[in-house]
Design an enzyme around this catalytic site. Structure first.
Site, mmCIF file in Angstrom:
data_model
loop_
_atom_site.group_PDB
_atom_site.id
_atom_site.type_symbol
_atom_site.label_atom_id
_atom_site.label_comp_id
_atom_site.label_asym_id
_atom_site.label_seq_id
_atom_site.Cartn_x
_atom_site.Cartn_y
_atom_site.Cartn_z
ATOM 1 N N TYR A 178 0.846 -1.195 0.000
ATOM 2 C CA TYR A 178 0.000 0.000 0.000
ATOM 3 C C TYR A 178 0.880 1.243 0.000
ATOM 4 O O TYR A 178 2.037 1.230 0.430
ATOM 5 C CB TYR A 178 -0.970 0.017 1.185
ATOM 6 N N CYS A 179 0.309 2.344 -0.507
ATOM 7 C CA CYS A 179 0.959 3.654 -0.501
ATOM 8 C C CYS A 179 -0.145 4.702 -0.468
ATOM 9 O O CYS A 179 -1.304 4.384 -0.193
ATOM 10 C CB CYS A 179 1.885 3.823 -1.702
ATOM 11 N N THR A 180 0.186 5.944 -0.744
ATOM 12 C CA THR A 180 -0.792 7.028 -0.597
ATOM 13 C C THR A 180 -1.968 6.887 -1.557
ATOM 14 O O THR A 180 -3.125 6.882 -1.155
ATOM 15 C CB THR A 180 -0.113 8.392 -0.801
ATOM 16 N N GLY A 182 -1.650 4.710 -4.615
ATOM 17 C CA GLY A 182 -1.547 3.488 -5.403
ATOM 18 C C GLY A 182 -0.419 3.453 -6.408
ATOM 19 O O GLY A 182 -0.029 2.376 -6.872
ATOM 20 N N ILE A 207 -4.158 4.538 0.387
ATOM 21 C CA ILE A 207 -4.699 4.961 1.680
ATOM 22 C C ILE A 207 -5.875 5.911 1.492
ATOM 23 O O ILE A 207 -6.883 5.826 2.212
ATOM 24 C CB ILE A 207 -3.595 5.653 2.508
#
Length: 316
Positions: A178-180, A182, A207
């Site tokens: 996961y990241c901010t 995608g 997120i």
């Protein structure tokens, strides 16, 4: 009702005329009175723009009207004021800097981790055979991360490939990145697959989308964003603060950039230390002759640069 929108998006697609597209796209964004930062590369688009709801709607319609970008997903935030001061569109080698530029090895258009929608992620994240992997930088996951997530000691995403060996012990698990928003997961999950990990997923929309569609449950702290808000709330279910002041250790969720432009460190700092340190991370930075005036926000407008200049340009 908020007077402005902020759009977060990316799209991996081939842009043959990327440098010219960047120049033309800047003119188009300015015609809509948008502010923001967009990276254009041959591999696609990566942007955050802000403007009136009408301008943002016109922008999204124009992007979707281009067959190269018609699959682009926009995360939309309502904001009280524009999230940027100026409009920048940069041409670069990658839309997220990873150093993985061989499309025969890493190409999200061909192979990437399986998408998990936010509610699917919510149902899956606590399973015993699942490892939740944060692929963001230190200053981002220090501010906020998923409960029990694996984090990596990296200053920039380009350091991620060097950490693959540390993850080898999880090869028999389901890996969910996961990241901010995608964009980093597209390449991170593709690299994991290339390195022999078999069961790789990614949180679709990152997120931000998870917060909007699943309430942000078990995301602890705030989410760092690359605009003048610096940090946004995600969790409306069971929020908890996890970050502490860099200077005194007090719990705080305020993220700033050091007022010394030659440092520009991203760090959390409480209001009291912010005032005492004038927005700096150290006494040395506080005494620096180029120190910027601290206005309490810790956000500073970048010095304008030519649209198509190719050297590294920081996003935050």
């Amino acid at each position: 009702m908020a007077q402005y929108n902020t759009l977060l998006y990316y799209c991996y697609t081939t842009i043959e005329d990327a440098e010219q597209f960047a120049a033309d796209h800047l003119k188009f964004c300015k015609s809509l009175n948008l502010t923001g930062r967009i990276i254009v590369a041959r591999e696609g688009l990566n942007g955050t723009v802000s403007g009136t709801p009408e301008a943002c709607r016109a922008y999204m319609e124009a992007v979707h009207a281009d067959s190269r970008f018609n699959a682009t997903e926009f995360k939309i935030d309502e904001v009280d004021e524009p999230s940027f001061v100026k409009m920048h569109v940069r041409y670069k080698e990658e839309i997220v800097h990873s150093g993985l530029r061989d499309p025969n090895i890493i190409n999200p258009q061909i192979q990437t981790g399986k998408y998990l929608e936010p509610k699917e992620f919510l149902d899956m994240k606590n399973a015993e055979d699942v490892v939740i992997l944060d692929v963001r930088s230190n200053y981002e996951h220090n501010l906020g991360k998923f409960k029990n997530a694996i984090t990596l000691d990296i200053e920039n995403f380009r350091d991620f490939p060097d950490k693959i060996n540390e993850l080898a012990k999880y090869k028999d698990k389901k890996i969910v990145t996961y990241c901010t928003g995608g964009i980093k997961c597209e390449k991170a999950s593709a690299l994991l697959l290339h390195e022999g990990f078999k069961d790789v997923y990614q949180l679709h929309g990152g997120i931000i989308k998870y917060g909007k569609e699943a309430g942000g449950e078990d995301f602890e702290g705030k989410c760092y964003v690359f605009d003048n808000r610096l940090a946004v709330d995600v969790n409306t279910v069971n929020p908890v603060a996890i970050s502490t002041c860099y200077n005194c250790g007090k719990v705080t969720e305020k993220m700033i950039n050091c007022a010394n432009p030659e440092c520009n460190e991203h760090f959390t700092q409480c209001e009291e230390c912010g005032t005492a340190m004038e927005g700096c991370c150290s006494d040395a930075c506080k005494e620096h002759p180029r120190k910027r005036v601290y206005d309490g926000t810790g956000y500073y407008v970048k010095v304008p640069q030519p649209v198509n200049k190719k050297e590294k340009v920081s996003l935050a």
